[in-house]
Scaffold this active site. Structure first.
Site, PDB file in Angstrom:
ATOM      1  N   SER A 125       0.851  -1.183   0.000  1.00  0.00           N
ATOM      2  CA  SER A 125       0.000   0.000   0.000  1.00  0.00           C
ATOM      3  C   SER A 125       0.882   1.226   0.000  1.00  0.00           C
ATOM      4  O   SER A 125       2.010   1.207   0.516  1.00  0.00           O
ATOM      5  CB  SER A 125      -0.895  -0.003   1.244  1.00  0.00           C
ATOM      6  OG  SER A 125      -1.455   1.275   1.462  1.00  0.00           O
ATOM      7  N   SER A 126       0.364   2.326  -0.516  1.00  0.00           N
ATOM      8  CA  SER A 126       1.137   3.568  -0.538  1.00  0.00           C
ATOM      9  C   SER A 126       1.350   4.143   0.853  1.00  0.00           C
ATOM     10  O   SER A 126       2.185   5.036   1.038  1.00  0.00           O
ATOM     11  CB  SER A 126       0.443   4.606  -1.425  1.00  0.00           C
ATOM     12  OG  SER A 126      -0.860   4.880  -0.938  1.00  0.00           O
ATOM     13  N   CYS A 127       0.638   3.623   1.867  1.00  0.00           N
ATOM     14  CA  CYS A 127       0.822   4.132   3.229  1.00  0.00           C
ATOM     15  C   CYS A 127       2.151   3.706   3.835  1.00  0.00           C
ATOM     16  O   CYS A 127       2.495   4.131   4.939  1.00  0.00           O
ATOM     17  CB  CYS A 127      -0.325   3.693   4.128  1.00  0.00           C
ATOM     18  SG  CYS A 127      -0.260   1.953   4.578  1.00  0.00           S
ATOM     19  N   TYR A 154      -0.757  -0.576  10.162  1.00  0.00           N
ATOM     20  CA  TYR A 154      -0.910  -1.260   8.873  1.00  0.00           C
ATOM     21  C   TYR A 154       0.357  -1.092   8.033  1.00  0.00           C
ATOM     22  O   TYR A 154       0.834  -2.039   7.408  1.00  0.00           O
ATOM     23  CB  TYR A 154      -2.121  -0.662   8.146  1.00  0.00           C
ATOM     24  CG  TYR A 154      -2.410  -1.238   6.782  1.00  0.00           C
ATOM     25  CD1 TYR A 154      -2.951  -2.520   6.647  1.00  0.00           C
ATOM     26  CD2 TYR A 154      -2.167  -0.505   5.622  1.00  0.00           C
ATOM     27  CE1 TYR A 154      -3.240  -3.045   5.400  1.00  0.00           C
ATOM     28  CE2 TYR A 154      -2.455  -1.024   4.377  1.00  0.00           C
ATOM     29  CZ  TYR A 154      -2.986  -2.286   4.265  1.00  0.00           C
ATOM     30  OH  TYR A 154      -3.272  -2.813   3.028  1.00  0.00           O
ATOM     31  N   LYS A 158       2.972  -3.894   6.288  1.00  0.00           N
ATOM     32  CA  LYS A 158       3.218  -3.956   4.847  1.00  0.00           C
ATOM     33  C   LYS A 158       4.705  -3.790   4.521  1.00  0.00           C
ATOM     34  O   LYS A 158       5.215  -4.426   3.595  1.00  0.00           O
ATOM     35  CB  LYS A 158       2.379  -2.901   4.121  1.00  0.00           C
ATOM     36  CG  LYS A 158       0.896  -3.243   4.072  1.00  0.00           C
ATOM     37  CD  LYS A 158       0.676  -4.544   3.325  1.00  0.00           C
ATOM     38  CE  LYS A 158      -0.785  -4.918   3.195  1.00  0.00           C
ATOM     39  NZ  LYS A 158      -0.979  -6.175   2.441  1.00  0.00           N
ATOM     40  N   HIS A 197     -12.604   3.136   3.437  1.00  0.00           N
ATOM     41  CA  HIS A 197     -11.713   4.195   2.981  1.00  0.00           C
ATOM     42  C   HIS A 197     -12.538   5.394   2.488  1.00  0.00           C
ATOM     43  O   HIS A 197     -13.750   5.328   2.363  1.00  0.00           O
ATOM     44  CB  HIS A 197     -10.797   3.679   1.871  1.00  0.00           C
ATOM     45  CG  HIS A 197      -9.719   2.782   2.373  1.00  0.00           C
ATOM     46  ND1 HIS A 197      -9.739   1.414   2.197  1.00  0.00           N
ATOM     47  CD2 HIS A 197      -8.567   3.048   3.043  1.00  0.00           C
ATOM     48  CE1 HIS A 197      -8.656   0.884   2.747  1.00  0.00           C
ATOM     49  NE2 HIS A 197      -7.932   1.849   3.261  1.00  0.00           N
TER      50      HIS A 197
END
Length: 329
Positions: A125-127, A154, A158, A197
């Site tokens: 994920s981009s997070c 999270y 990842k 989201h």
């Protein structure tokens, strides 16, 4: 159970030419997994392996090991994850870090040790990137500064998944790759009122406000953060592209290359839904990361590009929501 050696790798490394080989899509009922499954079917793959959560709990190591040693897939695409928005990440940090670490550790390790898997793709994920990362965010920004606190649980999980893939590549020369998508939307998204989201949350709230004839709708934050959105069918296409064309250690960003403010997004969703009420911004609520645009030039130079425009994708997603959520309530 020890690894028995990956079988016949040299003759079967071209993913798109091996449509009769067994492909396990973990998380096939979710937003990304269902899109990957649709894409595989449309391309003519004939040996697709799926399991629902009730059939296989990916957080249980013994179940995952038994599954891999019995089924012996050739390719693995990990779309399974516990996901949610700012509220869910802030309220249930244990759930987000623990479940995701368990899922990816169990699947990656069992996939390697069963000995049959030629290639694995881990979806992140981009997070994973720092809160104040350079914009657009290059792959090299990983671990260069502190994370956004609202979803660090999270993100840490990842990041660990990316590093696991790199570690298996370094220690065992195993073809495990990672893809990092930007914010996603599309059919099969999570429209839950508390743990969804931003985009599906806006669709649901605006639809309900429209149905109730609300004159005003309160939206969290200032509306100023910039976000990039990618239709999940575009991501599915990119995943299979990478399975076929990419075997590098570094993770690969997957984005649309276009960004909008949350305010612009909300106004676009309101237009698609047909909401006539006024949007009121509650600046006492958190905005999250101020800007998040992926630098997807690495993937672009390989020859891949997204195809679904945002407004067209939003209209399709709203139709899916009406047919599969509203009409089944």
């Amino acid at each position: 159970m020890e690894k028995s050696g990956n079988e016949s790798q040299s003759s079967e490394t071209n993913f798109l030419s091996g449509k009769s080989l067994k492909v396990f899509v973990a998380g096939h009922r979710g937003l990304v997994g269902s899109a990957v499954l649709r894409r595989l079917i449309s391309l003519g793959f004939t040996n697709l392996l799926t399991r629902s959560h009730s059939e296989l709990d990916l957080t249980r190591q013994s179940e995952v090991e038994s599954f891999f040693f019995e089924e012996r897939p050739r390719y693995v695409i990990i779309c399974a994850a516990k996901v949610g928005g700012i509220y869910a990440n802030s309220t249930f940090p244990v759930d987000f870090i623990t479940a995701n670490l368990q899922i990816q550790t169990n699947v990656i390790d069992a996939a390697y040790r069963c000995g049959s898997v030629i290639k694995l793709l881990f979806l992140g994920s981009s997070c994973i990137y720092p809160k104040f990362a350079p914009q657009p965010i290059p792959e090299s920004a990983l671990l260069s500064a502190p994370l956004e606190p609202t979803n660090e649980w999270y993100a840490i999980a990842k990041i660990a998944g990316i590093k696991m893939c790199q570690a298996y590549r370094i220690q065992y020369s195993w073809d495990a790759i990672s893809a990092m998508p930007t914010n996603l939307y599309g059919p099969n998204d999570n429209f839950h009122p508390e743990n969804s989201h931003v985009l599906p949350a806006l669709i649901r709230r605006f639809h309900e406000a429209k149905a109730n004839g609300a004159e005003k709708v309160v939206v969290w934050g200032t509306g100023s953060p910039l976000r990039e959105f990618l239709h999940v069918d575009d991501l599915a296409d990119a995943i299979l592209f990478l399975m076929d064309r990419y075997s590098g250690a570094e993770h690969v960003n997957v984005g649309s290359g276009k960004e909008v403010t949350i305010k612009e997004l909300a106004e676009l969703v309101a237009e698609v839904v047909g909401l006539k009420g006024e949007l009121v911004w509650d600046s006492t609520k958190p905005d999250g990361t101020p800007r998040k645009l992926m630098d997807s030039s690495k993937l672009a130079t390989m020859g891949w590009a997204p195809r679904v425009p945002l407004k067209e994708g939003l209209a399709e997603t709203y139709r899916w929501y009406l047919e599969n959520v509203v009409n089944k309530q």
